[in-house]
Design a protein around this motif. Structure first.
Motif, PDB file in Angstrom:
ATOM      1  N   THR A  32       0.943  -1.151  -0.044  1.00  0.00           N
ATOM      2  CA  THR A  32      -0.137   0.032  -0.040  1.00  0.00           C
ATOM      3  C   THR A  32       0.794   1.383   0.058  1.00  0.00           C
ATOM      4  O   THR A  32       0.259   2.274  -0.079  1.00  0.00           O
ATOM      5  CB  THR A  32      -0.892   0.186   1.204  1.00  0.00           C
ATOM      6  N   VAL A  33       2.171   1.083   0.265  1.00  0.00           N
ATOM      7  CA  VAL A  33       2.954   2.370   0.301  1.00  0.00           C
ATOM      8  C   VAL A  33       3.644   2.605  -1.054  1.00  0.00           C
ATOM      9  O   VAL A  33       4.230   1.400  -1.807  1.00  0.00           O
ATOM     10  CB  VAL A  33       3.997   2.049   1.312  1.00  0.00           C
ATOM     11  N   PRO A  34       3.871   3.536  -1.718  1.00  0.00           N
ATOM     12  CA  PRO A  34       4.119   3.756  -2.942  1.00  0.00           C
ATOM     13  C   PRO A  34       6.022   3.473  -2.813  1.00  0.00           C
ATOM     14  O   PRO A  34       6.479   3.444  -1.840  1.00  0.00           O
ATOM     15  CB  PRO A  34       4.281   5.433  -3.318  1.00  0.00           C
ATOM     16  N   PRO A  35       6.398   3.184  -4.195  1.00  0.00           N
ATOM     17  CA  PRO A  35       7.854   2.687  -4.067  1.00  0.00           C
ATOM     18  C   PRO A  35       8.624   3.904  -3.693  1.00  0.00           C
ATOM     19  O   PRO A  35       8.182   5.090  -3.915  1.00  0.00           O
ATOM     20  CB  PRO A  35       7.987   2.595  -5.952  1.00  0.00           C
ATOM     21  N   ARG A  36       9.754   3.465  -3.324  1.00  0.00           N
ATOM     22  CA  ARG A  36      10.612   4.400  -2.610  1.00  0.00           C
ATOM     23  C   ARG A  36      10.216   5.066  -1.287  1.00  0.00           C
ATOM     24  O   ARG A  36      10.900   6.109  -0.979  1.00  0.00           O
ATOM     25  CB  ARG A  36      11.027   5.446  -3.546  1.00  0.00           C
ATOM     26  N   ARG A  37       9.150   4.635  -0.727  1.00  0.00           N
ATOM     27  CA  ARG A  37       8.754   5.260   0.476  1.00  0.00           C
ATOM     28  C   ARG A  37       8.644   4.210   1.629  1.00  0.00           C
ATOM     29  O   ARG A  37       8.243   4.297   2.784  1.00  0.00           O
ATOM     30  CB  ARG A  37       7.453   5.641   0.157  1.00  0.00           C
ATOM     31  N   ARG A  38       8.962   2.923   1.197  1.00  0.00           N
ATOM     32  CA  ARG A  38       8.944   1.588   2.161  1.00  0.00           C
ATOM     33  C   ARG A  38      10.208   1.607   2.798  1.00  0.00           C
ATOM     34  O   ARG A  38      11.545   1.442   2.232  1.00  0.00           O
ATOM     35  CB  ARG A  38       8.760   0.401   1.133  1.00  0.00           C
ATOM     36  N   TRP A  39      10.286   1.562   4.235  1.00  0.00           N
ATOM     37  CA  TRP A  39      11.156   1.259   4.789  1.00  0.00           C
ATOM     38  C   TRP A  39      11.228   0.106   5.937  1.00  0.00           C
ATOM     39  O   TRP A  39       9.865  -0.257   6.455  1.00  0.00           O
ATOM     40  CB  TRP A  39      11.514   2.464   6.072  1.00  0.00           C
ATOM     41  N   ILE A  40      12.040  -0.803   5.914  1.00  0.00           N
ATOM     42  CA  ILE A  40      11.921  -1.731   6.819  1.00  0.00           C
ATOM     43  C   ILE A  40      13.049  -1.743   7.891  1.00  0.00           C
ATOM     44  O   ILE A  40      14.134  -0.844   7.931  1.00  0.00           O
ATOM     45  CB  ILE A  40      12.359  -3.073   6.115  1.00  0.00           C
ATOM     46  N   LEU A  41      13.078  -2.484   9.048  1.00  0.00           N
ATOM     47  CA  LEU A  41      13.882  -2.543  10.071  1.00  0.00           C
ATOM     48  C   LEU A  41      14.947  -3.855   9.939  1.00  0.00           C
ATOM     49  O   LEU A  41      13.976  -4.695   9.911  1.00  0.00           O
ATOM     50  CB  LEU A  41      13.415  -2.260  11.513  1.00  0.00           C
ATOM     51  N   THR A  42      15.968  -3.826   9.778  1.00  0.00           N
ATOM     52  CA  THR A  42      16.851  -4.888   9.602  1.00  0.00           C
ATOM     53  C   THR A  42      17.079  -5.624  10.903  1.00  0.00           C
ATOM     54  O   THR A  42      16.753  -4.886  11.988  1.00  0.00           O
ATOM     55  CB  THR A  42      18.139  -4.786   8.952  1.00  0.00           C
ATOM     56  N   PRO A  43      17.546  -6.478  11.323  1.00  0.00           N
ATOM     57  CA  PRO A  43      17.777  -7.370  12.356  1.00  0.00           C
ATOM     58  C   PRO A  43      18.741  -6.695  13.307  1.00  0.00           C
ATOM     59  O   PRO A  43      18.497  -6.605  14.504  1.00  0.00           O
ATOM     60  CB  PRO A  43      18.302  -8.787  12.197  1.00  0.00           C
ATOM     61  N   LEU A  80      13.471   0.353   0.790  1.00  0.00           N
ATOM     62  CA  LEU A  80      13.561  -0.712  -0.236  1.00  0.00           C
ATOM     63  C   LEU A  80      13.367  -0.116  -1.741  1.00  0.00           C
ATOM     64  O   LEU A  80      13.460  -0.919  -2.720  1.00  0.00           O
ATOM     65  CB  LEU A  80      12.140  -1.490  -0.057  1.00  0.00           C
ATOM     66  N   TRP A  81      13.266   1.125  -1.860  1.00  0.00           N
ATOM     67  CA  TRP A  81      13.410   1.751  -3.199  1.00  0.00           C
ATOM     68  C   TRP A  81      12.385   1.190  -4.163  1.00  0.00           C
ATOM     69  O   TRP A  81      11.046   0.974  -3.921  1.00  0.00           O
ATOM     70  CB  TRP A  81      14.812   1.578  -3.831  1.00  0.00           C
ATOM     71  N   ASP A  82      12.559   0.431  -5.072  1.00  0.00           N
ATOM     72  CA  ASP A  82      11.595  -0.005  -6.200  1.00  0.00           C
ATOM     73  C   ASP A  82      11.539  -1.531  -6.007  1.00  0.00           C
ATOM     74  O   ASP A  82      10.896  -2.124  -6.850  1.00  0.00           O
ATOM     75  CB  ASP A  82      12.098   0.238  -7.519  1.00  0.00           C
ATOM     76  N   ALA A  83      11.998  -2.120  -4.934  1.00  0.00           N
ATOM     77  CA  ALA A  83      12.096  -3.536  -4.809  1.00  0.00           C
ATOM     78  C   ALA A  83      10.436  -3.968  -4.515  1.00  0.00           C
ATOM     79  O   ALA A  83       9.890  -3.237  -3.528  1.00  0.00           O
ATOM     80  CB  ALA A  83      12.641  -4.168  -3.672  1.00  0.00           C
ATOM     81  N   GLU A  84       9.915  -5.152  -5.084  1.00  0.00           N
ATOM     82  CA  GLU A  84       8.680  -5.250  -5.009  1.00  0.00           C
ATOM     83  C   GLU A  84       8.440  -6.112  -3.740  1.00  0.00           C
ATOM     84  O   GLU A  84       9.235  -7.269  -3.212  1.00  0.00           O
ATOM     85  CB  GLU A  84       8.138  -6.372  -6.300  1.00  0.00           C
TER      86      GLU A  84
END
Length: 143
Positions: A67-78, A85-89
């Motif tokens: 639901t988040v536009p590409p280049r706006r997705r942030w994940i927390l790594t371990p 995540l940039w353009d990663a699906e």
């Protein structure tokens, strides 16, 4: 093989600094308070994989990544760092975080899904509560 600009030594390689700025990883590092310099809200500040760069994430907001536009997705790594995540699906069922700058009521608006617009309005209301003091809270008369 010779040296190139990507092998620079020091706290910031030139590509790290520009990439961090492009992604919005511009939050001040600790011990500065984790507050937005524009709206004053307290945020979730996370280190990124760009040495010495931090990003403000919207606190308590975890959303379905699709639901988040590409280049706006942030994940927390371990290790607790934030990664864009940039353009990663995103994988089916994946969740992510969003940077505060996407929903800061004091920054320029961008085209966004309606839930991001609603979150920006909510933040506007929260920020106003920080600054709007009711008239009935007047200071006592001196004298």
């Amino acid at each position: 093989m010779g040296d190139n600009e990507n092998s620079a030594t020091g706290p910031d390689r030139p590509d790290d600094a520009s990439q961090a700025a492009l992604e919005g990883a511009t939050a001040p590092p600790p011990p500065a308070p984790p507050e937005c310099p524009h709206c004053g809200l307290t945020l979730d500040r996370r280190p990124t994989h760009y040495d010495g760069h931090w990003v403000f994430l919207e606190p308590g907001v975890v959303v379905a990544a699709h639901t988040v536009p590409p280049r706006r997705r942030w994940i927390l790594t371990p290790d607790g760092r934030a990664m864009n995540l940039w353009d990663a699906e995103p994988l089916p069922g994946a969740h992510c975080r969003i940077a505060h700058r996407a929903v800061c009521p004091c920054l320029a608006r961008e085209d966004a899904p309606s839930w991001i617009t609603a979150l920006r309005r909510r933040n506007d209301h929260r920020a106003q509560r920080l600054f709007d003091v009711p008239d009935t809270w007047g200071l006592p008369d001196a004298g």
